[in-house]
Design an enzyme around this catalytic site. Structure first.
Site, PDB file in Angstrom:
ATOM      1  CG  HIS A   3      -2.209   0.791   1.284  1.00 50.71           C
ATOM      2  ND1 HIS A   3      -1.583   2.012   1.419  1.00 50.71           N
ATOM      3  CD2 HIS A   3      -3.268   0.267   1.105  1.00 50.71           C
ATOM      4  CE1 HIS A   3      -2.895   2.881   1.918  1.00 50.71           C
ATOM      5  NE2 HIS A   3      -4.161   2.079   1.366  1.00 50.71           N
ATOM      6  CG  ASP A  40       0.712  -2.088   6.286  1.00 51.98           C
ATOM      7  OD1 ASP A  40      -0.961  -1.858   6.969  1.00 51.98           O
ATOM      8  OD2 ASP A  40       0.317  -1.583   5.199  1.00 51.98           O
ATOM      9  CD  GLN A  74      -7.062  -4.195   4.096  1.00 56.50           C
ATOM     10  OE1 GLN A  74      -8.210  -5.139   4.697  1.00 56.50           O
ATOM     11  NE2 GLN A  74      -6.718  -2.919   3.595  1.00 56.50           N
ATOM     12  CE  LYS A 117      -7.617  -0.396   6.205  1.00 58.52           C
ATOM     13  NZ  LYS A 117      -7.862   0.570   4.668  1.00 58.52           N
ATOM     14  CB  CYS A 127      -3.676   3.254  -1.261  1.00 55.87           C
ATOM     15  SG  CYS A 127      -4.985   4.507  -1.592  1.00 55.87           S
TER      16      CYS A 127
END
Ligand SMILES: Cc1ncc(COP(=O)(O)O)c(C=O)c1O
Length: 412
Positions: A127, A205, A208, A231, A370
């Site tokens: 991302h 990261d 998600q 999220k 993104c």
């Protein structure tokens, strides 16, 4: 959660007031959860009750409300600690979102530790939030920025690693755990091992991943981990950076001002202890309470059950979507992906697809997500993306497939 717990999406869905409405006269098929998830009543109520009974600023007041609010914020911090299995609650830093968490590490760690001859390694699947800050800080500091290419499943090609290690001093490896575009669940362990063999830090990261599967910072053996509350059934405006205490303690602050100091004199200012050193200004207080309630909600549903359910949904969606004329599906097989399916319809612009679907009550995302380096790799400007969560039911996927048939009839 108990072992083998199965998720009852229909029962969970009843907790989400947003589904009580019609969109364009149709039931809402919300297939945009990777963008931002919907919020259960438990989270909304926790925040409302907090505002109605316990709200004040934190860490500054000795009055009852100040103490209650501080307990709310710090209670949420402990829930986050347990959620990611961090060894120490002081390593949990509240930020605005995953983007801010990653910028914090890029500026505070990268800004002071990168120089000529060093390198930062990311993948083609990142991302922009885990790509652009590293690209910027590496180049600003005269370091190299290296990108590992990926294959069609979204797996990083590791064959360049030795060359990178020969040519540069690797200082940072930064990758996602779950891709927001392809849904690929990455096996990051070889990259983590490689990073540590070269005394580099590994930045994960997990924006998600955290909503969809158990994320354990000790099992992952990462050095920093970034999460967004919105999220994972929590409110917008709060995210988390977890970092190893020994690294966080050595780092310079990212934002400066109130709350993050120990003492301020005209001659010199000294920084506060963790995590306050990285939490300048008034905290996202009610948002933290909401995030804590979201964690309770996800834990009650069971992270393993959520992950298993999303694999089922992904498999169902891939099978149903394969029948749509002209469809191009991207990404790995269902068992290797979270609830994310990216696709294109041959000759039809994704924005047109999304707009026609919206008229049928189906919310998906169309765009580059993104992930422009990935789009470049796929040779497209954009894709459609349907994404699922614990409240998604198969009828929504049916509604999507029905809608796509209508799109191909109209525009194909
Ligand atoms: C993989 C990944 N990383 C980082 C982010 C950034 O999250 P936020 O916009 O909440 O900062 C996103 C958001 O879509 C994402 O999917």
């Amino acid at each position: 959660m108990t072992a083998g717990q199965k998720l009852d999406a229909r029962a969970l869905r009843a907790d989400f007031p947003i589904f009580e409405q019609l969109i364009h006269g149709k039931p809402l098929a919300y297939l945009d959860s990777a963008n931002s998830s919907q919020k259960p009543r438990q989270v909304l109520d926790a925040m409302t009750t907090f505002y109605e009974t316990s709200y004040a600023n934190v860490h500054r007041a000795v009055h009852v409300l100040g103490e209650r609010a501080t307990a709310g914020l710090e209670g949420a911090r402990e829930k986050v600690r347990a959620f990611v299995n961090a060894p120490d609650v002081r390593e949990v830093v509240f930020v605005r979102n995953a983007t801010e968490a990653l910028n914090l590490v890029a500026y505070s760690w990268g800004g002071n530790n990168l120089g000529p001859g060093d390198s930062v390694v990311v993948t083609e699947l990142e991302h922009h939030s885990n790509f652009v800050p590293w690209q910027y800080i590496a180049r600003r500091n005269g370091a190299e920025f290296r990108m590992l290419p990926i294959d069609e499943n979204g797996d990083a090609d590791l064959s360049q690693l030795e060359q990178i290690a020969r040519e540069t001093k690797v200082k940072v490896v930064a990758t996602n755990l779950v891709s927001n575009s392809l849904g690929t669940i990455a096996d990051i362990s070889p990259l983590v091992r490689w990073a540590h063999e070269h005394d580099a830090i590994f930045v994960c990261d997990a924006a998600q991943a955290a909503p969809h599967m158990r994320v354990d910072v000790q099992a992952l053996d990462c050095d920093f981990l970034a999460i967004s509350g919105h999220k994972m059934c929590g409110p917008s405006g709060i995210g988390v950076l977890w970092g190893r205490g020994e690294l966080l303690r050595k780092m310079e602050p990212f934002l400066l001002g109130g709350h993050m100091i120990n003492s301020v004199r005209y001659e010199k200012t000294t920084w506060g202890e963790l995590p306050h050193k990285f939490e300048a200004g008034t905290s996202p207080i009610a948002e933290a309470v909401g995030l804590g309630a979201a964690i309770d909600y996800l834990e009650a549903a069971g992270l393993d059950a959520i992950e298993a359910y999303e694999h089922e949904l992904a498999a169902y969606a891939l099978e149903r979507l394969a029948d749509v004329p002209g469809i191009i599906l991207y990404g790995p097989p269902a068992e290797r992906r979270a609830g994310v399916v990216s696709f294109n319809l041959e000759g039809i612009h994704p924005h047109d697809v999304a707009q026609i679907l919206d008229m049928q009550g189906v919310a998906i995302r169309a765009g580059h997500h993104c992930c422009q380096p990935l789009m470049h790799k796929l040779g497209v400007a954009a894709t459609n993306r349907a994404s699922f969560y614990l409240y998604t039911v198969r009828e929504e996927i049916d509604q999507l497939v029905h809608g796509l048939h209508r799109v191909t009839e109209a525009l194909g």
